[in-house]
Design a protein around this motif. Structure first.
Motif, short mmCIF file in Angstrom:
data_model
loop_
_atom_site.label_atom_id
_atom_site.label_comp_id
_atom_site.label_asym_id
_atom_site.label_seq_id
_atom_site.Cartn_x
_atom_site.Cartn_y
_atom_site.Cartn_z
N GLU A 189 0.83 -1.20 0.00
CA GLU A 189 0.00 0.00 0.00
C GLU A 189 0.87 1.26 0.00
O GLU A 189 0.57 2.23 -0.72
N ALA A 190 1.92 1.27 0.80
CA ALA A 190 2.80 2.43 0.86
C ALA A 190 3.50 2.65 -0.47
O ALA A 190 3.58 3.79 -0.97
N ASN A 191 4.02 1.57 -1.06
CA ASN A 191 4.71 1.72 -2.34
C ASN A 191 3.75 2.09 -3.45
O ASN A 191 4.10 2.84 -4.37
N LEU A 192 2.53 1.59 -3.38
CA LEU A 192 1.53 1.95 -4.38
C LEU A 192 1.20 3.44 -4.29
O LEU A 192 1.04 4.12 -5.32
N GLY A 206 4.15 15.30 -19.17
CA GLY A 206 3.94 14.84 -20.54
C GLY A 206 4.58 13.50 -20.85
O GLY A 206 4.71 13.13 -22.03
N LEU A 207 5.00 12.77 -19.82
CA LEU A 207 5.65 11.47 -20.00
C LEU A 207 4.68 10.33 -19.73
O LEU A 207 3.90 10.38 -18.77
N ALA A 208 4.74 9.28 -20.54
CA ALA A 208 4.07 8.03 -20.19
C ALA A 208 4.83 7.40 -19.03
O ALA A 208 6.05 7.59 -18.89
N ALA A 209 4.13 6.65 -18.18
CA ALA A 209 4.75 6.05 -17.00
C ALA A 209 4.75 4.54 -17.11
O ALA A 209 3.70 3.93 -17.37
N GLY A 210 5.91 3.94 -16.91
CA GLY A 210 6.05 2.50 -17.06
C GLY A 210 6.23 1.78 -15.75
O GLY A 210 7.10 2.13 -14.95
N GLN A 211 5.41 0.77 -15.52
CA GLN A 211 5.61 -0.17 -14.41
C GLN A 211 6.86 -0.97 -14.71
O GLN A 211 7.08 -1.43 -15.82
N LYS A 212 7.69 -1.24 -13.69
CA LYS A 212 8.88 -2.07 -13.87
C LYS A 212 8.71 -3.35 -13.06
O LYS A 212 8.63 -3.33 -11.83
N ASN A 213 8.63 -4.48 -13.77
CA ASN A 213 8.51 -5.80 -13.14
C ASN A 213 7.28 -5.86 -12.22
O ASN A 213 6.29 -5.19 -12.47
N ALA A 214 7.32 -6.70 -11.17
CA ALA A 214 6.21 -6.86 -10.21
C ALA A 214 4.93 -7.35 -10.89
O ALA A 214 3.87 -6.74 -10.78
N ALA A 215 5.04 -8.49 -11.58
CA ALA A 215 3.92 -9.02 -12.37
C ALA A 215 2.65 -9.20 -11.56
O ALA A 215 1.55 -8.88 -12.03
N LEU A 221 -1.42 -1.79 -10.13
CA LEU A 221 -0.56 -0.68 -10.53
C LEU A 221 -1.16 0.06 -11.72
O LEU A 221 -1.08 1.29 -11.80
N ARG A 222 -1.78 -0.67 -12.62
CA ARG A 222 -2.44 -0.04 -13.78
C ARG A 222 -3.68 0.73 -13.34
O ARG A 222 -3.87 1.89 -13.72
N GLU A 223 -4.52 0.08 -12.55
CA GLU A 223 -5.81 0.66 -12.21
C GLU A 223 -5.72 1.74 -11.13
O GLU A 223 -6.40 2.76 -11.20
N GLU A 224 -4.86 1.54 -10.13
CA GLU A 224 -4.80 2.46 -9.00
C GLU A 224 -3.71 3.51 -9.12
O GLU A 224 -3.91 4.66 -8.69
N ALA A 225 -2.56 3.14 -9.69
CA ALA A 225 -1.48 4.11 -9.84
C ALA A 225 -1.51 4.80 -11.19
O ALA A 225 -0.97 5.88 -11.35
N GLY A 226 -2.15 4.17 -12.19
CA GLY A 226 -2.30 4.80 -13.49
C GLY A 226 -1.17 4.57 -14.48
O GLY A 226 -1.01 5.35 -15.42
N PHE A 227 -0.39 3.51 -14.30
CA PHE A 227 0.69 3.23 -15.25
C PHE A 227 0.12 2.99 -16.65
O PHE A 227 -0.97 2.45 -16.81
N ASP A 228 0.92 3.37 -17.66
CA ASP A 228 0.48 3.29 -19.05
C ASP A 228 1.02 2.08 -19.79
O ASP A 228 0.46 1.65 -20.80
N PHE A 229 2.15 1.54 -19.32
CA PHE A 229 2.78 0.40 -19.98
C PHE A 229 3.69 -0.29 -18.97
O PHE A 229 3.81 0.16 -17.82
N ALA A 230 4.34 -1.37 -19.39
CA ALA A 230 5.23 -2.09 -18.49
C ALA A 230 6.57 -2.35 -19.17
O ALA A 230 6.62 -2.68 -20.35
N VAL A 231 7.63 -2.20 -18.40
CA VAL A 231 8.97 -2.64 -18.78
C VAL A 231 9.28 -3.83 -17.90
O VAL A 231 9.30 -3.70 -16.67
#
Length: 298
Positions: A189-192, A206-215, A221-231
């Motif tokens: 929760e804290a990291n989210l 103006g940057l897209a935000a990428g999740q890194k790992n943490a499958a 992370l997509r729904e609550e933090a709003g990440f746009d893609f994953a690396v």
């Protein structure tokens, strides 16, 4: 220098990187040039398999679907012809003419950058800084309180905005899963909450935000933090690519490593579960002029 990080022990890293013979043997395994193989690319995932809206937030643009990536955290060099996505450290310049992703270590200190952080923002156990077991020169940041998260954000925000000012298209935030090695002192929760703040700054810049790992946390992370893609690193090796593509569709950039291929590279390329944007790299992410350099595409 930023390094790749995956779920492996320090002993495994030392063993696999200590011998040049390993890479020689793997060259025979994949059976192709240092640039790419001639294996057929994996097919586009069926749209019905995507369970979340993959449209970018606001005006930001995710990586081009299916474009060939290169991951250059070990040092910048001219990308090979046909490469459309390039990941580089925040201190490097973006790759001209390519979709460029800026690497930011948002949840741990970078090697040789501990002096940038106030002591109380670095997590401690029995008075000693708590290091990442795989990267003992990186200390976990203490995300446990709102006040500390705000202070971490104040340090990282200029890096994010610096990525935008330099001309990057997107930013990836590493070590989202630091709580899993915090000896119970941190939680998801804290990291989210901190991830959400990082994404907000990225989008504002103006940057897209990428999740890194943490499958296993991709959906949240997509729904609550709003990440746009994953690396992601080694999703084929760990059989978890579907956990990312189910959330992000084609907006997944995968890096596999030569020292941990469970199958031949051509077989991984032909697997429909493999993300369309995938590259095979040497573990140290060396520059093109280095004899250990490997950068192959399907």
């Amino acid at each position: 220098m930023t390094r790749s990080r995956t779920r492996r022990s320090a002993a495994h890293v030392a063993t696999t990187l200590a011998t040049g013979a390993m890479l020689v043997g793997l060259t025979a395994l994949v059976g192709c040039s240092n640039i790419e193989t001639d294996a057929a690319p994996p097919p586009v995932p069926d749209a019905g398999e995507v369970t979340a809206d993959t449209s970018p937030a606001g005006a930001v643009v995710p990586p081009p679907a299916g474009a060939r990536p290169d991951y250059q955290l070990g040092g910048a060099y001219e990308p090979a012809a046909g490469v459309g996505i390039v990941g580089r450290d925040r201190e490097a310049e973006p790759a001209e003419g390519r979709y460029s992703i800026c690497y930011v270590n948002g949840f741990q200190t970078q090697p040789n950058e501990q002096q940038l952080w106030e002591p109380d923002l670095m997590l401690t156990v029995a008075g000693e800084p708590l290091a990442d077991p795989d990267w003992p020169d990186e200390i976990l940041l203490d995300t446990s309180t709102t006040q500390k998260r705000d202070r971490i954000l104040s340090r990282v925000e200029p890096w994010i905005r610096g990525c935008a000012e330099a001309g990057f298209d997107a930013v990836e935030f590493d070590n989202l899963d630091s709580f899993t090695r915090s000896e119970g002192l941190l939680d998801v929760e804290a990291n989210l909450a901190l991830a959400s703040a990082f994404v907000g700054v990225a989008h504002d810049a103006g940057l897209a935000a990428g999740q890194k790992n943490a499958a296993e946390y991709a959906a949240r992370l997509r729904e609550e933090a709003g990440f746009d893609f994953a690396v992601v690193e080694e999703c084929a090796a760990y059989a978890e690519c579907g956990e990312y593509t189910a959330v992000y569709g084609d907006a997944v950039v995968d890096i596999e490593y030569t020292d941990n291929l469970p199958r031949s590279w051509s077989t991984i390329c032909a697997d429909p579960a493999t993300p369309r944007s995938v590259v095979l790299r040497d573990r140290d992410l060396t520059v093109e002029s280095d004899p250990q350099h490997i950068a192959r595409h399907c």
